[in-house]
Design an enzyme around this catalytic site. Structure first.
Site, PDB file in Angstrom:
ATOM      1  CG  HIS A 260      -2.199   0.745   0.939  1.00 55.06           C
ATOM      2  ND1 HIS A 260      -2.106   2.149   1.298  1.00 55.06           N
ATOM      3  CD2 HIS A 260      -3.263   0.712   0.560  1.00 55.06           C
ATOM      4  CE1 HIS A 260      -3.355   2.918   0.979  1.00 55.06           C
ATOM      5  NE2 HIS A 260      -3.871   1.876   0.642  1.00 55.06           N
ATOM      6  CG  ASP A 311      -8.562  -4.507  -3.140  1.00 56.83           C
ATOM      7  OD1 ASP A 311      -9.603  -4.109  -3.095  1.00 56.83           O
ATOM      8  OD2 ASP A 311      -7.583  -3.463  -3.451  1.00 56.83           O
TER       9      ASP A 311
HETATM   10  N1  COA Z   1       3.991  -7.917  -4.272  1.00 55.05           N
HETATM   11  C1  COA Z   1       5.473  -8.061  -4.452  1.00 55.05           C
HETATM   12  N2  COA Z   1       6.092  -6.780  -4.058  1.00 55.05           N
HETATM   13  C2  COA Z   1       5.771  -5.463  -3.617  1.00 55.05           C
HETATM   14  C3  COA Z   1       4.211  -5.464  -3.884  1.00 55.05           C
HETATM   15  C4  COA Z   1       3.476  -6.521  -3.771  1.00 55.05           C
HETATM   16  N3  COA Z   1       2.128  -6.330  -4.037  1.00 55.05           N
HETATM   17  N4  COA Z   1       3.749  -4.280  -3.314  1.00 55.05           N
HETATM   18  C5  COA Z   1       5.159  -3.551  -3.485  1.00 55.05           C
HETATM   19  N5  COA Z   1       6.087  -4.405  -3.282  1.00 55.05           N
HETATM   20  C6  COA Z   1       7.363  -4.124  -3.515  1.00 55.05           C
HETATM   21  C7  COA Z   1       7.937  -3.429  -4.721  1.00 55.05           C
HETATM   22  O1  COA Z   1       8.351  -4.280  -5.773  1.00 55.05           O
HETATM   23  C8  COA Z   1       9.083  -2.330  -4.335  1.00 55.05           C
HETATM   24  O2  COA Z   1      10.142  -3.055  -3.930  1.00 55.05           O
HETATM   25  P1  COA Z   1      11.578  -2.478  -4.378  1.00 55.05           P
HETATM   26  O3  COA Z   1      11.701  -1.258  -3.587  1.00 55.05           O
HETATM   27  O4  COA Z   1      12.625  -3.850  -4.156  1.00 55.05           O
HETATM   28  O5  COA Z   1      11.597  -2.384  -6.077  1.00 55.05           O
HETATM   29  C9  COA Z   1       8.771  -1.989  -2.688  1.00 55.05           C
HETATM   30  O6  COA Z   1       7.629  -2.886  -2.404  1.00 55.05           O
HETATM   31  C10 COA Z   1       7.594  -0.609  -3.087  1.00 55.05           C
HETATM   32  O7  COA Z   1       6.749  -1.010  -3.903  1.00 55.05           O
HETATM   33  P2  COA Z   1       6.066   0.147  -4.818  1.00 55.05           P
HETATM   34  O8  COA Z   1       5.561  -0.604  -6.070  1.00 55.05           O
HETATM   35  O9  COA Z   1       7.040   1.311  -5.251  1.00 55.05           O
HETATM   36  O10 COA Z   1       4.922   0.870  -4.157  1.00 55.05           O
HETATM   37  P3  COA Z   1       3.969   1.823  -4.637  1.00 55.05           P
HETATM   38  O11 COA Z   1       3.343   2.496  -3.281  1.00 55.05           O
HETATM   39  O12 COA Z   1       4.411   2.372  -5.756  1.00 55.05           O
HETATM   40  O13 COA Z   1       2.528   0.790  -4.768  1.00 55.05           O
HETATM   41  C11 COA Z   1       0.825  -0.552  -4.776  1.00 55.05           C
HETATM   42  C12 COA Z   1       1.663   0.496  -4.032  1.00 55.05           C
HETATM   43  C13 COA Z   1      -0.437  -0.708  -3.965  1.00 55.05           C
HETATM   44  C14 COA Z   1       0.448  -0.085  -6.147  1.00 55.05           C
HETATM   45  C15 COA Z   1       1.890  -2.063  -4.724  1.00 55.05           C
HETATM   46  O14 COA Z   1       1.846  -2.419  -3.375  1.00 55.05           O
HETATM   47  C16 COA Z   1       1.176  -2.910  -5.609  1.00 55.05           C
HETATM   48  O15 COA Z   1       1.409  -3.057  -6.653  1.00 55.05           O
HETATM   49  N6  COA Z   1       0.279  -3.743  -4.846  1.00 55.05           N
HETATM   50  C17 COA Z   1      -0.502  -4.968  -5.563  1.00 55.05           C
HETATM   51  C18 COA Z   1      -1.811  -4.228  -6.295  1.00 55.05           C
HETATM   52  C19 COA Z   1      -2.758  -4.078  -5.108  1.00 55.05           C
HETATM   53  O16 COA Z   1      -2.943  -4.902  -4.271  1.00 55.05           O
HETATM   54  N7  COA Z   1      -3.456  -2.893  -5.263  1.00 55.05           N
HETATM   55  C20 COA Z   1      -4.497  -2.507  -4.204  1.00 55.05           C
HETATM   56  C21 COA Z   1      -4.134  -1.416  -3.337  1.00 55.05           C
HETATM   57  S1  COA Z   1      -5.518  -0.973  -2.163  1.00 55.05           S
END
Ligand code: COA
Length: 374
Positions: A260, A311
């Site tokens: 998140h 979710d």
């Molecule tokens: N699975 C695996 N790794 C994850 C992850 C996940 N669901 N969410 C974050 N990470 C990791 C990223 O790979 C990143 O690692 P790194 O620093 O080694 O590259 C780190 O955690 C930070 O993630 P980032 O993508 O920069 O976070 P964000 O704030 O941009 O994204 C979300 C937030 C929610 C988009 C992201 O966590 C995600 O894609 N989650 C899955 C989709 C989801 O469940 N969305 C509903 C949100 S309520």
């Protein structure tokens, strides 16, 4: 020019709101000052919508009046239904919903009226009609006739009847209603921010929520609840969780339903959904999906320090309730509609155009080359 904000506007405070408060480090969520841990077990979805729109909890009489007002607004414009019948049966329900909401804006007699009074009435119509529309989309794609709303039923009970053709049990309806409450509002999440950007141009409410549905549809936002269930089905068995996850880590796959932007600890909504998932999957004879979810959660936390979000456990709650997977995100929209409309009204009440700057990183002052010389 000032330095650009973090990628994806991380950490940027874009404006003020008095609708919901989030503390991502402590795992706190409040609607209008009321903790989600008090609201989730005690309030209904519409009670929380009243709270969000009016800034106070309703009295019994106010709630009964509010429920009756919305119940009287559930029927879709017949022309919207005609248009939904023309949608190909393999259309993604979120795309059909986005189109249907936009059409309701065309047919709404106050579609272009942004006055506070018209906005309040349109917000009621939108929250009241979204369940009817999702039910109609689901029935039409199966070749069935959409059902008229039954105002004697609660909003959630009527949704179950209008999508399944049969009323759900009191327990199933209450569980569904609670998920809607948990999805209601969440600060400047992507879809709500999209709504506010559109509203801030003095765009009308239906235009703004149409944009919100579009933003919610993506798998990094609302689409994640359906993707989370697909992941569990792909894993298949408890014993497969560990090898599946190892491979997913190797492939640098994002695990849907985890992570998140704001919460760095337990998402307080997940606390309730985990409990609901346990009870409902056991009752439905689907306990293995809860066990798999727990195993996935434990590994994600211990190996990556990443918690489940709203979710993740909602996926198995909906699966246990027998809801088709591609309706999970429309249900998120059904709950969030109360939040989107609240934010649009808040934006219109104290509006300024939302228009950030971009840092230009392209080339400049290139010599003009006539077309015949390129
Ligand atoms: N699975 C695996 N790794 C994850 C992850 C996940 N669901 N969410 C974050 N990470 C990791 C990223 O790979 C990143 O690692 P790194 O620093 O080694 O590259 C780190 O955690 C930070 O993630 P980032 O993508 O920069 O976070 P964000 O704030 O941009 O994204 C979300 C937030 C929610 C988009 C992201 O966590 C995600 O894609 N989650 C899955 C989709 C989801 O469940 N969305 C509903 C949100 S309520």
């Amino acid at each position: 020019m000032t330095a650009p904000a973090g990628r994806g506007l991380e950490g940027v405070v874009a404006s003020q709101t008095s609708l919901s408060f989030i503390d991502g480090l402590k795992g706190i969520l409040m609607y209008r000052g009321y903790d989600i841990h008090d609201l989730a077990p005690n309030a209904t979805f519409l009670e929380s919508v009243f709270l969000l729109w009016n800034g106070k909890l309703p009295t019994q009489a106010e709630l009964a009046g509010f429920e009756a007002e919305l119940a009287a607004e559930r029927a879709l414009d017949p022309r919207t239904l005609d248009a939904l019948r023309a949608v190909p049966s393999d259309t993604v329900p979120m795309a059909a919903l986005r189109t249907g909401i936009s059409l309701e804006g065309i047919f709404d007699p106050e579609g272009e009226d942004n006055s506070p009074e018209a906005n309040q009435r349109k917000a009621k119509r939108l929250v009241a009609r979204t369940p009817t529309m999702i039910g109609a989309i689901h029935r039409i794609r199966q070749g069935l006739t959409p059902l008229d709303p039954d105002p004697s039923l609660s909003l959630s009970a009527d949704f179950v009847r209008m999508s399944n053709g049969e009323p759900g049990t009191d327990e199933a309806v209450a569980a569904l209603d609670r998920t809607l409450l948990l999805y209601l509002d969440h600060g400047f999440n992507a879809s709500t921010f999209a709504c506010r950007v559109i509203a801030a141009t003095l765009g009308d409410m239906h235009s703004a929520v149409t944009g919100g549905v579009g933003a919610l549809k993506g798998s990094l936002h609302g689409g994640a609840n359906a993707k989370a269930m697909e992941t569990l089905l792909e894993i298949g068995e408890l014993d497969n969780v560990e090898p599946w996850l190892e491979k997913a880590f190797e492939e640098k796959r994002k695990i849907m339903g985890f992570g998140h932007r704001v919460y760095k600890t337990e998402d307080p909504r997940a606390t309730h959904l985990r409990e609901m998932s346990k009870t409902l999957t056991e009752q439905a004879g689907l306990g293995k999906f809860y066990e798999m979810s727990r195993a996935l959660e434990e590994r994600m936390i211990s190996q990556k320090g990443i918690n489940p979000n709203v979710d993740f456990y909602c996926a198995t709650v909906y699966y246990a309730l027998g809801i088709p997977i591609d309706l999970y995100t429309p249900l998120f929209a059904m709950g969030r509609m109360g939040g989107w409309t609240a934010h649009i009204m808040e934006q219109h009440a104290d509006n300024r155009l939302i228009r950030p700057r971009a840092e230009y990183v392209g080339e400049q002052n290139l010599p003009w080359v006539p077309i015949e010389n390129r």
